[in-house]
Scaffold this active site. Structure first.
Site, PDB file in Angstrom:
ATOM      1  N   ASP A 123      -1.253   1.106   1.115  1.00 48.35           N
ATOM      2  CA  ASP A 123       0.058   1.605   1.535  1.00 48.35           C
ATOM      3  C   ASP A 123       0.343   1.378   3.016  1.00 48.35           C
ATOM      4  OD1 ASP A 123       2.516   2.684   0.716  1.00 48.35           O
ATOM      5  OD2 ASP A 123       1.989   4.673   1.443  1.00 48.35           O
ATOM      6  N   ASP A 161       1.824  -1.198  -5.613  1.00 41.88           N
ATOM      7  CA  ASP A 161       2.288  -1.632  -4.296  1.00 41.88           C
ATOM      8  C   ASP A 161       1.433  -2.729  -3.654  1.00 41.88           C
ATOM      9  OD1 ASP A 161       4.054   0.436  -4.693  1.00 41.88           O
ATOM     10  OD2 ASP A 161       3.281   1.715  -3.102  1.00 41.88           O
ATOM     11  N   ASP A 312       5.978  12.444  -3.402  1.00 39.32           N
ATOM     12  CA  ASP A 312       5.877  11.075  -2.889  1.00 39.32           C
ATOM     13  C   ASP A 312       5.353  11.052  -1.457  1.00 39.32           C
ATOM     14  OD1 ASP A 312       6.969   9.659  -5.154  1.00 39.32           O
ATOM     15  OD2 ASP A 312       8.910  10.516  -4.617  1.00 39.32           O
TER      16      ASP A 312
END
Length: 338
Positions: A123, A161, A312
């Site tokens: 991330d 991701d 989130d």
């Protein structure tokens, strides 16, 4: 326990996969699109082939609400607690959590859904930063994960991701080759389990809006040896939008199948060009319940990959990423159509 690394043959395969080029940068995350039409016919929870965790945060919250006399809230929250959601094994040792889920699912003749989310430099240092501290640790982690699945049926969504962050430039360039190699190796290792299906994450159409930009990165990451790719993980794009994008990407990848995360897309994305529209947006709802009866030959399953009710990140008043947030969960469930 002893931890095996990938075989020499697997490494040779990975080396071959790394000979292709990479893609271009894409736009940042930013959900757009119309609200859901709700045209899909959801399968009843009892008819889903996927495992429902009786010890989930949602299930525990239902019991807490019942003990507090909040019977209406408890009933509403059962829309999450009584449906299958993906398991995200955390920490350096995934074995206990994977083993628990496999045993529970096996006892009921169902299939657990897992998310492997531990790639180094995860991330890009944002809300969900972390992951294995180096490549060797990640290989060991994946090997332990796969070994714990054993011969049982399982679905693994691989590294949300990870590929899109290579495409949009968020992941520093010095880590690109390593990441492509680790993803390709992970697919090879997981596919050594005879009943494990693997879907490599490909982001969502509001993030990388041109499917063509994902083709070479997915190929370099070994998607040809997976069962397909996953879309809309932890996002809110409508099924219509996602399926259109997925169909185009599938065609560019020779007919690859895909899964869609419908955990929170029942009301579509947050309207307007608002900052961090992907992070705990208000007014959203649960989408189509998990099922493998999608009515689309390319879509293998609608899954709740993001655990509805998990934050989130620390935005819009939310707790740390991945932390259970009962108020948000209750809102998702209350606004759901079924």
């Amino acid at each position: 326990m002893s931890r095996r690394t990938v075989t020499a043959a697997a490494l040779a395969l990975v080396a071959a996969l790394l000979l292709t080029g990479c893609g271009e940068d894409g736009p940042p995350k930013g959900p757009v699109g119309p609200p859901s039409t709700g045209s899909e016919t959801p399968a009843p929870s009892a008819g889903s082939p996927f495992w429902v965790d009786p010890e989930s945060d949602a299930a525990k919250q239902v019991k807490e609400y019942e003990a507090q006399g909040r019977t209406e809230d408890a009933e509403i929250l059962k829309r999450i607690a009584e449906r299958p959601v993906a398991d995200w094994p955390a920490g350096d040792d995934p074995v206990p959590e994977v083993t628990r889920a496999v045993r529970g699912a096996t006892a009921e003749g169902r299939t657990p859904v897992f998310v492997a989310y531990n790639i180094p430099h995860r991330d890009c240092g944002m809300y969900s930063a972390g992951g294995s501290h180096d490549a060797r640790a990640y290989r060991n982690w994946v090997d332990s994960f796969a070994s714990a699945i054993g011969d049982s049926p399982a679905i693994v969504v691989l590294e949300p991701d990870a590929v899109p962050h290579l495409v949009d430039g968020c992941t520093p360039s010095q880590y690109h080759d390593e990441r492509y190699g680790l993803l390709a190796e992970a697919i090879v290792r997981l596919k050594r389990q005879p009943r494990t299906r693997v879907y490599l994450d490909a982001g969502n159409p509001a993030w990388i809006d041109d499917p063509g930009k994902l083709v070479e990165p997915l190929r370099r990451a070994g998607v040809a040896h997976a069962d397909g790719f996953s879309l809309n993980v932890s996002n809110f794009q409508t099924n219509e939008t996602v399926k259109g994008f997925g169909s185009t990407l599938s065609g560019l990848l020779g007919g690859a199948h895909f899964t869609v995360d419908t955990s929170r897309n029942g009301a579509g994305p947050l309207p307007g060009n608002r900052a961090e529209a992907w992070c705990n947006p208000p007014g959203r709802s649960l989408g189509v319940p998990p099922t493998d009866r999608t009515g689309d030959e390319l879509v293998d399953a609608y899954l709740w990959i993001k655990r509805p009710g998990d934050s989130d990140g620390q935005c819009r008043g939310g707790p740390a990423a991945g932390t259970w947030w009962p108020e948000y969960a209750l809102g998702l469930a209350r606004r759901a159509k079924a």
